[in-house]
Every structure is written in structure tokens, then in C-alpha cells.
Design an enzyme around this catalytic site. Structure first.
Site, mmCIF file in Angstrom:
data_model
loop_
_atom_site.group_PDB
_atom_site.id
_atom_site.type_symbol
_atom_site.label_atom_id
_atom_site.label_comp_id
_atom_site.label_asym_id
_atom_site.label_seq_id
_atom_site.Cartn_x
_atom_site.Cartn_y
_atom_site.Cartn_z
ATOM 1 C CB ALA A 1 -0.948 -0.023 1.208
ATOM 2 N NE ARG B 1 10.337 0.806 -1.379
ATOM 3 C CZ ARG B 1 9.554 -0.169 -0.911
ATOM 4 N NH1 ARG B 1 9.712 -0.629 0.321
ATOM 5 N NH2 ARG B 1 8.605 -0.691 -1.666
ATOM 6 C CE LYS C 1 2.292 -6.956 2.009
ATOM 7 N NZ LYS C 1 2.856 -6.551 3.317
ATOM 8 C CG ASN D 1 2.240 -2.984 4.134
ATOM 9 O OD1 ASN D 1 1.589 -3.816 3.509
ATOM 10 N ND2 ASN D 1 3.405 -3.278 4.705
ATOM 11 C CD GLU E 1 5.715 -5.005 8.646
ATOM 12 O OE1 GLU E 1 4.840 -5.877 8.610
ATOM 13 O OE2 GLU E 1 6.275 -4.561 7.641
ATOM 14 C CG HIS F 1 8.306 -8.055 9.337
ATOM 15 N ND1 HIS F 1 9.475 -7.414 9.021
ATOM 16 C CD2 HIS F 1 7.508 -7.945 8.251
ATOM 17 C CE1 HIS F 1 9.392 -6.921 7.802
ATOM 18 N NE2 HIS F 1 8.223 -7.225 7.304
ATOM 19 C CD GLU G 1 5.593 -11.836 6.787
ATOM 20 O OE1 GLU G 1 6.385 -11.257 7.551
ATOM 21 O OE2 GLU G 1 4.768 -11.232 6.064
#
Ligand SMILES: [Mg+2]
Length: 397
Positions: free
Chosen positions: A46, A82, A196, A227, A277, A327, A347
């Protein structure tokens, strides 16, 4: 002879006649590597659909490899999605010298030493994410030295952990492909599915959710993850609409640091709220837990500074009756979740599989602990090929 005495004799029998205290084993070599793991398809949650981030194309991995004078080894890693990977690696390089000459069994002592070495840049975020690879490698080494899977060293509650899949339900994936991914995951033995949500068009979120619930049937475990992209009003409206879908949890409905907002939502809805997370220290998780902000806590060992602070979070969460769903990084979190007293969720992400020579076993909806000691992983040739920077300190024996 006392029980402790027997243990010492038993240890000595396996270690050249010396007890752990007498052996004087020390860390003599530290290697750090920065690798960039490419993703097959750019990934959007998102945060991309609201324009806050670009699609994810790679994951930065920071490996630490340790060796002692007596030849014991350990491997750990931190990561960043990122920006941030280069910074974590650079700070870890600054800290590496501090490990040389230390007894690798004294993990708490080493942790405190590393924290003070970087005290000027704080006790959360990138500062502790640079400690994570060392801390995780030390725990890996301790369990390898004991000849035990790490979960058993902690004192496991179970040999397997129920496991859900996330990677098939991202927002860049068209609904018909999500439905195919869900079917494949189920055929491969997954125990739950997360998709999601949180896109600007809330009706589209509900359309996708409804289709996935219909495909799975009423009772198959299903979660959603927004998110952090809803405001409080949207979160309560969407939360109420989603009560009908019998979800295991709604994840990150609000900004990660909105403790009050999460607490109000958790109290208003029957569906459990999961979050945590993005938090990067024990202290941040403490605020979340003591603030009644979530029913399911979702710490991430590399992100909070390693296994040492993760164990503190587990302890606090368990004492307050929270569920645990760590997470990402299932390779580490399988061992931690197996040692949690309340039935947790793991997860599943296949993204990191190419980094290691060994793979985890998924069967009957659960991920199983192998009999390999430590974390049970060694770095693959592919991990070496994706490595762009390395730094070594000390002398390999
Ligand atoms: Mg999430």
C-alpha cells in the site's frame, strides 16, 4: 559431585579436557559482507499505491561471519529494504574490531560493548541494525557449539510453527494471479494466507479480499496487511466491514507509532490487530505492548537489533498474553517462534532462499525445525556472487 560439576566434566570431555571457562576460546576473525538480492518482479504494497515509496526491486543483506581460535563459527545477517543497507554495513564495519578477543559465549557483555561503541548514534534504528548481524551470529555459534538447533538452545515449546504466506498477495499482482498464487501456496502445504490491502480505493481492497475468502472457504486462516496506510477513521470503517471475513488479524492498519490509535481499534474490533514490524528497539515494542496497542506483536530480529533484544520482547509479550507473529526472515524467526509459549505464526517468504545452501521444510501448514545445529544455514555461492563489499578483521586460524 554437583550437577554443575558434571556438566563441566561433560563439556570438558568434548573440548580437549578444558571446561568452557578454562578453554579461553576467543573471537579471532570477523567478516562482514554487503550483498544485494534482486527480486524477480518489482513488489508493491500500500505504501507504493499511496505514492510514499517506489516498488521494491532488491533487498540489501548485511552478513557477519565469525570464527574463534578453537574453530567455532557463526553466521548472522541484517537487512534493509530500499535505503539503509550501505549505512548498516558501514556502521557494522566500525564496530567489528570490538568483537576481537571476546569470549563468544558472553553475548550480553558483547552486546552492551557494541551498544556503547555506537552510543552517539542511539539505541534504535540503523545503530542497532548494525549490531544485529553480530548478535545473530553469536547465537548461531552458541547453538552450534552446543550441537543444538537454536530453538532447542532457547528451550523450545514445539518442533514446528504454523506458517502463512505473504508474497503471493501483494498489490502489484492482479486478482486472478493472486487467486492462482493462493491455490499454489495451499497445495504446497501453507497454513494461512495474507493479502495486502490499504490502497486508496477501499472498495477494491474489499473486492480482492472477498474473492480470496471465497476461494479459500470460510475457515482457512486468512490475514490482511494495510502497511500503515489508513487514517484512524478509515481503519475503523474498514475494520468493521472486515469483521465478516473471519480474519486471523488485521495488520498495520495505522502508522506504526500510533499506539493510542491502535489501542482504540483493538478495543473496538473483534478481529485481532497485529503490528510492530517497523519498530526498531525493545523500548518501542514495550510502548506498544504496555499501551495495549496490539493483540499480535510482530517484532523483527534484524530490525530490533538482533536476537538478544528480541528475547526481551518475547518475554514481555508473553507476560502480557499477546500472540507472536514475527516479521520476515523466517530463517531466524522459526527458532524464536518455536520458543514462544503461546502458539505463534511464522511468516513465509521465499525471497531469501537463494542466499543459503539449506532450505526449511514446509509440511501440514507448518514450518519444521531441522536437526542442523544453530540457525542451520550456510551461505551459498549465489550469496557470494551478489556481494558487492566485504571487510575482514583479525586473523582466521
Ligand atoms: Mg506487514
Amino acid at each position: 559431585m554437583t550437577h554443575a560439576g558434571s556438566d563441566a566434566v561433560s563439556y570438558a570431555r568434548h573440548h580437549g579436557g578444558k571446561t568452557a571457562a578454562e578453554s579461553g576460546d576467543r573471537i579471532v576473525w570477523v567478516k562482514l559482507s554487503l550483498a544485494f538480492l534482486p527480486l524477480a518482479t518489482p513488489v508493491s504494497d500500500a505504501k507504493v499505491l499511496t505514492g510514499r515509496q517506489k516498488p521494491l526491486t532488491e533487498v540489501a543483506i548485511i552478513f557477519a561471519e565469525l570464527q574463534t581460535r578453537d574453530g567455532f563459527t557463526g553466521v548472522g545477517f541484517s537487512y534493509s529494504k530500499r535505503a539503509g543497507g550501505q549505512g548498516i554495513y558501514a556502521h557494522a564495519c566500525e564496530l567489528a574490531d570490538a568483537l576481537l578477543g571476546e569470549d563468544p559465549n558472553d553475548i550480553s557483555k558483547i552486546y552492551t560493548k557494541l551498544l556503547w561503541a555506537g552510543a552517539s548514534v542511539g539505541r534504535s534504528g540503523m545503530a542497532v541494525q548494525a549490531i544485529s548481524p553480530f548478535d545473530i551470529a553469536l547465537w548461531d555459534m552458541k547453538a552450534r557449539r552446543a550441537g543444538l538447533p537454536l530453538a532447542k538452545l532457547f528451550g523450545a515449546h514445539r518442533d514446528s510453527v504454523q506458517c502463512y504466506n505473504t508474497s503471493g498477495g501483494f498489490l502489484h499482482t492482479p486478482l486472478d494471479q493472486v487467486l492462482k498464487n493462493v491455490a499454489i501456496s495451499r497445495d504446497n502445504g501453507i497454513g494461512g494466507i495474507k493479502i495486502k490491502v490499504g490502497q486508496p480505493d477501499t472498495a477494491e481492497d474489499l473486492r480482492r479480499l472477498s474473492a480470496v475468502r471465497q476461494a479459500l472457504g470460510d475457515d482457512f486462516p486468512l490475514m490482511v496487511d494495510a502497511n500503515q496506510q489508513w487514517d484512524r477513521e478509515t481503519a475503523i470503517r474498514m475494520g468493521r466491514k472486515m469483521e465478516a471475513f473471519n480474519l486471523v488479524w488485521i495488520e498495520e492498519p495505522l502508522d506504526a507509532y500510533d499506539v493510542e490509535g491502535h489501542a482504540a481499534l483493538a478495543s473496538a474490533l473483534d478481529t485481532p490487530i497485529a503490528t510492530g514490524e517497523m519498530l526498531t528497539s525493545f523500548r518501542e515494542h514495550e510502548q506498544l505492548i504496555l499501551g495495549h496497542a496490539s493483540d499480535v506483536v510482530q517484532p523483527d530480529a534484524p530490525r530490533v537489533g538482533g536476537i538478544t533484544p528480541f528475547l526481551q520482547i518475547m518475554d514481555l509479550a508473553a507476560r502480557h498474553g499477546r500472540k507472536l507473529a514475527p516479521h520476515f526472515a523466517m530463517e531466524i524467526h522459526l527458532h524464536l517462534a518455536a520458543a514462544y509459549p503461546i502458539e505463534p505464526w511464522l511468516e513465509h517468504f521465499e525471497w531469501l532462499n537463494p542466499l543459503f545452501n539449506e532450505q526449511l521444510e514446509l509440511r501440514d501448514g507448518r514450518m519444521w525445525i531441522s536437526d542442523r545445529p544453530g540457525l542451520g544455514f550456510s551461505l551459498s555461492e549465489q550469496a557470494r556472487k551478489w556481494t558487492v563489499l566485504t571487510s575482514e578483521t583479525g586473523q582466521r586460524p
